[in-house]
Design a protein around this motif. Structure first.
Motif, short mmCIF file in Angstrom:
data_model
loop_
_atom_site.label_atom_id
_atom_site.label_comp_id
_atom_site.label_asym_id
_atom_site.label_seq_id
_atom_site.Cartn_x
_atom_site.Cartn_y
_atom_site.Cartn_z
N ALA A 161 34.46 42.14 43.04
CA ALA A 161 35.08 40.95 43.63
C ALA A 161 34.50 40.69 45.01
O ALA A 161 33.89 41.56 45.64
CB ALA A 161 36.59 41.13 43.72
N LEU A 175 40.67 52.44 45.84
CA LEU A 175 40.08 51.31 45.13
C LEU A 175 38.93 50.77 45.97
O LEU A 175 39.12 50.35 47.11
CB LEU A 175 41.10 50.20 44.89
N VAL A 233 36.05 47.88 46.52
CA VAL A 233 35.82 46.46 46.20
C VAL A 233 34.44 46.07 46.72
O VAL A 233 34.13 46.30 47.89
CB VAL A 233 36.90 45.56 46.86
N HIS A 245 44.77 42.90 41.83
CA HIS A 245 44.15 44.02 41.11
C HIS A 245 44.54 45.35 41.74
O HIS A 245 44.78 46.33 41.03
CB HIS A 245 42.63 43.87 41.09
N ILE A 255 42.04 40.33 44.99
CA ILE A 255 41.90 41.74 45.34
C ILE A 255 43.25 42.43 45.37
O ILE A 255 43.44 43.51 44.80
CB ILE A 255 41.18 41.88 46.70
N TYR A 301 37.44 50.69 40.86
CA TYR A 301 36.45 49.77 41.43
C TYR A 301 36.75 48.36 40.95
O TYR A 301 37.09 48.15 39.77
CB TYR A 301 35.04 50.15 41.01
N LEU A 302 36.65 47.41 41.85
CA LEU A 302 36.83 46.00 41.52
C LEU A 302 35.58 45.22 41.91
O LEU A 302 35.15 45.26 43.06
CB LEU A 302 38.05 45.43 42.25
#
Length: 284
Positions: free
Chosen positions: A150, A120, A122, A161, A158, A147-148
């Protein structure tokens, strides 16, 4: 000054920017340098604008080592991710402040070693978001790449998610690679790391590096860099960086210049020392 990487003067292609949602388009500033895009320029990438190249050249005139530091940061990331995937058997990677890719990104390295690895990314830079969306399709059939959008100042969001992407029943590699200098207050930065590590399982590992205040040229170049209106960057002492690892068990060789962290024989030509220090440490 010529591009330190010989990169093209053209701006990022429209098809890449087409990956941006409307709210990210509104955040995309081409009149103010972006740290992620400037770093991409120093690394030899092409995902940057004229304003990024101008501040990149001006900064490198005062502090030429910044280009070298950018270039050696990627081999450090590669060695760290290989170590985590192969020797520590990590299958979950939380890359916070991922930045713009050039080559050998976290998910590519991890999934090459372990096809079922879950990654992931961020970040909150619009250009990084555009790239991340494009990279979503470049993953192994067994693995997951997410992908976040944030800010690392919000570890709770974070982690919430991340639970939808990573397996929190297994150790997780948390990565802050060269980004905590953008947090202005040292104690706030320490709390961000501590809160993030508190939310991952025992046996998880922290991989972190940042630029240090051990270079007078770097100190001189920072004021000019900040005068452009970009996000300020704080150089910290090696002792302060060591504080990010409080309560964790550093693996060998500990906190060192990133070129000295488990170097490979293929690193001929790289400097023995740069003013960026990093380490990997395990949560008991």
């Amino acid at each position: 000054m010529m591009s330190p990487a010989g990169s093209s003067p053209s701006d990022p292609p429209a098809d890449l920017l087409a990956h941006l949602p409307q709210d990210a388009h509104e955040r995309l500033r081409t009149d103010i340098p972006s740290p992620a895009r400037t770093w991409n320029y120093w690394m030899g990438g092409k995902d940057n604008f004229e304003v990024d190249r101008a501040v990149g050249d001006a900064t490198a005139e005062i502090n030429p080592e910044v280009v070298t530091l950018a270039r050696v940061s990627r081999p450090f990331l590669i060695r760290v991710v290989k170590y985590l995937a192969v020797e520590e058997k990590i299958r979950n990677f939380l890359d916070i402040g991922a930045g713009l890719p050039t080559e050998s990104n976290t998910h590519e390295i991890a999934q090459r070693a372990a096809p079922d690895a879950r990654v992931l990314y961020v970040d909150n830079d619009p250009m990084v978001l555009a790239h991340a969306r494009a990279l979503m399709n470049r993953t192994t059939p067994e693995g997951v790449t997410g992908y976040l959008d944030a800010d690392y100042h919000d570890p709770r969001r974070i982690l919430q998610h991340a639970a939808n992407v990573l397996n929190f029943n297994q150790p997780i590699a948390v990565m802050f690679m060269g980004v905590l200098g953008f947090c202005q207050e040292y104690e706030t930065a320490r709390q961000i790391v501590a809160d993030t590590m508190a939310g991952v399982p025992s046996g998880s590992l922290l991989a972190l590096w940042d630029c240090t205040d051990t270079s007078e040229a770097a100190k001189r170049s920072l004021q000019q860099y900040e005068d452009t209106g970009t996000v300020p960057y704080v150089l910290r002492s090696v002792e302060q960086l060591d504080g990010f690892f409080d309560g964790l068990e550093k693996v060998e060789p500990g906190l060192v210049s990133i070129t000295q962290w488990r170097p490979e024989q293929t690193q001929d030509g790289l400097p023995d020392h740069v003013n960026g220090y990093g380490a990997v440490a395990r949560k008991p």
